[in-house]
Design a protein around this motif. Sequence first.
Motif, PDB file in Angstrom:
ATOM      1  N   ILE A 128       0.850  -1.182   0.000  1.00 21.55           N
ATOM      2  CA  ILE A 128       0.000   0.000   0.000  1.00 21.55           C
ATOM      3  C   ILE A 128       0.892   1.239   0.000  1.00 21.55           C
ATOM      4  O   ILE A 128       1.994   1.225   0.535  1.00 21.55           O
ATOM      5  N   ILE A 291      -1.847   5.893  -5.456  1.00 24.38           N
ATOM      6  CA  ILE A 291      -2.364   4.907  -4.503  1.00 24.38           C
ATOM      7  C   ILE A 291      -2.611   3.584  -5.206  1.00 24.38           C
ATOM      8  O   ILE A 291      -2.316   2.506  -4.676  1.00 24.38           O
ATOM      9  N   GLN A 382      -8.393   3.625   1.089  1.00 25.82           N
ATOM     10  CA  GLN A 382      -7.008   3.647   1.560  1.00 25.82           C
ATOM     11  C   GLN A 382      -6.758   4.863   2.457  1.00 25.82           C
ATOM     12  O   GLN A 382      -6.051   4.770   3.466  1.00 25.82           O
ATOM     13  N   TRP A 393     -12.437   0.079   6.391  1.00 24.44           N
ATOM     14  CA  TRP A 393     -12.724  -0.275   5.001  1.00 24.44           C
ATOM     15  C   TRP A 393     -14.208  -0.573   4.781  1.00 24.44           C
ATOM     16  O   TRP A 393     -14.848   0.008   3.902  1.00 24.44           O
TER      17      TRP A 393
END
Length: 451
Positions: A128, A291, A382, A393
Amino acid sequence: MTKYIDGLNRIVWGAPALVLIVGVGLYLSLRLRFAQLTLFPGAWRRFVAMLRPGRKSEDGVTPFQALCTALAATVGTGNIVGVAGAICLGGPGAVFWMWICGVLGMVTKYAEVTLALRYRVKTPAGWIGGPMYVITQGLGAKFSPMAVAYCLFGVVASFGVGNATQINAVISGVNDVVTRFGGEQTKLGNLVMGLVLAALVGAMLLGGARRIGIVAERLVPFISAAYILLCGVVLALRWREIPAAFASIAAGAFSPRAVTGGALGSAYQALRVGCSRGVFTNEAGMGTASIAHASAEVSHPAEQGLMGIMEVFLDTILICTLTALVILVSGVAIPYGKDVGSELTTKAFATVYGDFAPIFIAVSLVCFAFATVLGWGLYGAQCAQFLFGARAWKLFVAAQMAAVVAGACLQTGVVWSAAETVNGLMTIPNLTALAILTPEVVRLTKEYRKL
């Protein structure tokens, strides 16, 4: 409400924001020796190679899936609705400034993606990264408030630029088809469409980055190629009008009054609208696409940075230009000074495709918008995860589904202005980090050139 949002938008997208975006783009271009041009041949070859069947990833995200996810968020309704609005509010000259921002955006996006992979973090779910990690990992903990601010803007933007704006464009396009064939636009119909889209968005987002990448890999190339083909047919039939269209773009960039008959008279208006809509569609300077790119499995950060160059090229230099040319060669009346949705683009296509044009535009809007909501859903999730942890999430996905339904009832002008405002705010922490970390991008670029 619209008046206040427009006022804030003019402040955010005033001279300081334009100086920051263009200035950082020029600074990066000079420091990287115009990498957007010198690295473009290699980026193109790598992109073409990715189109061939080949590499798959069982655990992570392939470079092409990462690119398609990023393109899903950029190649969207901004290419259809945003370009039409830019021409109406800034004249044909706004397209010229979209090009300038696009060329500068290519190197900006390259730097964003390269740094995102340089400072990404490994988690049980995979890699990530993004501006928030570039800031905290690259600049240090003392800059964490800037990362928090970015993520807050990102979460808000995911409900506007990445959700309500897209859904609003879909509803507008579908309703245009319904009314053209004798139907009636109803609130119940909008609600039903919103509920169906919300269910689809929720199912995809809950699958995480890998499921989004798989869907984007299949959807984005197909719908993009279809739209390019539709534009190509129009331009092939109206080829005699293409030189005049380019001439109006060039003249309108510096003297809009001469092209718009006095309806728009400010060259600064053309520049401001062109840059804001350009950033809206390609997102260079916002850092969001990094991202998606950060999850790609590559051997060197700059390797995926090349796809940042291709992303802006495909979105702004290619697709946005095609849309603008279709509008300008069509001969349809342009309502200067009035922001429009998909209506102008639909009328332009209708000059060639007749009553089938609304269907083409509606299908394109639905596919583009759905892909954009998925891409921005990943970005927002994110950002929310960075702020509140992994548990955020699912809550974010639920909120996105609710926003899809709500977006079916919002007015175009309010949504576009609000979305552009948040876009402008996101560029501040991201471009600040890019400017400070430019030496690291230069080092990585030199290292990659030696490979």
